[in-house]
Design a protein around this motif. Sequence first.
Motif: not given
Lengths: 363, 88
Positions: A97, A99, A102, A105-106, A222, A224, B4-6, B35-37
């Motif tokens: 996907q 991600k 992300d 980072q998350t 918050m 994904d 991140p997008l969220n 972004r896919r989302a």
Amino acid sequence: MQGAATADARHELALEKKRKLDQSFLKKGLMIALYSGITYGLYSAFIMAAQTQGVWADWMGTLEASSFLVVFILPTIATALNDLFSAVWALLLTAKQGKLGDFIQTFRSKPGIIMVAAALVGGPIAGAAYVIALSMAGPIVTPIAALCPAIGAILSRFLFKQPMGPRVILGILICVFASGMIGFTGLTGALGPGVVPGLLLAFIAALGWGIEGCIGGFGTSMIDPQIGITIRQVTSGSVNLIIILPLLTLFGGGDLAITYQCVGQAFADIPSVFFFVASGFFAYTSFSNWYRGNSMCGTALGMACNGTYSFFVPLCSWIIIGLIMGIEGFALPAIAWIAALVMVAGITVIAVNPLDFLKKKGE
Amino acid sequence: MSRPLNYAMLKYFTTVDEACVDDVMEALKGEYASRRAFTRDEMTSALMTAEKNGLIEESRIDLDSHDDLLVYYRATEEQKQSINSYIK
């Protein structure tokens, strides 16, 4: 005048569309949370099935059933294997996907660290507490562990100010009672030697899962959900293998070399690994939908829907291990069906406010 | 590397009085459109989830020129502090 009438009509249309949007959001959340219960059943069935194959069948056939290795170490190895394969599934799908960036980072952010803490409490800590509780006190601990939806809902009430009126409390109690109905069918009258510490550990497990459901659900508001579950499974799998397993071995006076020899044999055992790959996939699906369902429906309703696993675990085990694999001892007791109906009643009590129906009819 | 997008969606609400999903998409499309989302459905769902969990609140609803629903959200001062404490 006409302008005001048009504005009123548009406002009414907007309200109607918003009502439909809210309804579809709640329905989607309910489906996701229920799906987490079904896939939990599949994950549990495959992890049990894995332990009937290859090297696992040899261990179960040759080792003393009450030995430390069989009671504590092998179930922890099975959990670690499942969570690691689950983490691989989660990482692959996160990469697919786009991600992964992300995810990294998350992981380093405050919500990511909170998610790691939730994973630790609900994964290795609650999981180990439950395994030990079962071996100390026997199946009587199962209904105690089924208290986790009630604990999650109470924690969410205080931590995140989620609503919990008398109707929701009643619904949760009905669901806990239904889970208890299934759990108590495992009672044979033969209690294990350490009933009191066992029950205490089972309560710690319920507390851990309650905390995980509550915090994980909030975290997913918050983060994904795909990233949230990847953090969960990577944390749980590696901590089980690197920390919990050696700690358990050392506390039990076991031999680390034998423990990790078993880990190596389990990893290399192709027949059972296929089942762990399947259980890992369903664990990934179940936990991601659990968090997501809780964040969409609120912890009380989300955890009550997820709690249907009390029914789906014996159902899926009966279908996969009993019917398909032809292994005896997994027949579904009749009370499980009755408990499933009671659970549906409990979930309905939480989800549906009868006053809303009356209001709609009056409109 | 961008957030991140969220996180970016929630952070956006600490900078504006109110916004609907289309406003959020417009504001973030420069960095996140690939972004896919980054779809209206997914981002609507993310905003509703944030609202359900008390990170933002609904301010009003309206219809656009095609009679599609627009739900506006805002972050109160307390919610802005909360978002800023979680997301740097």
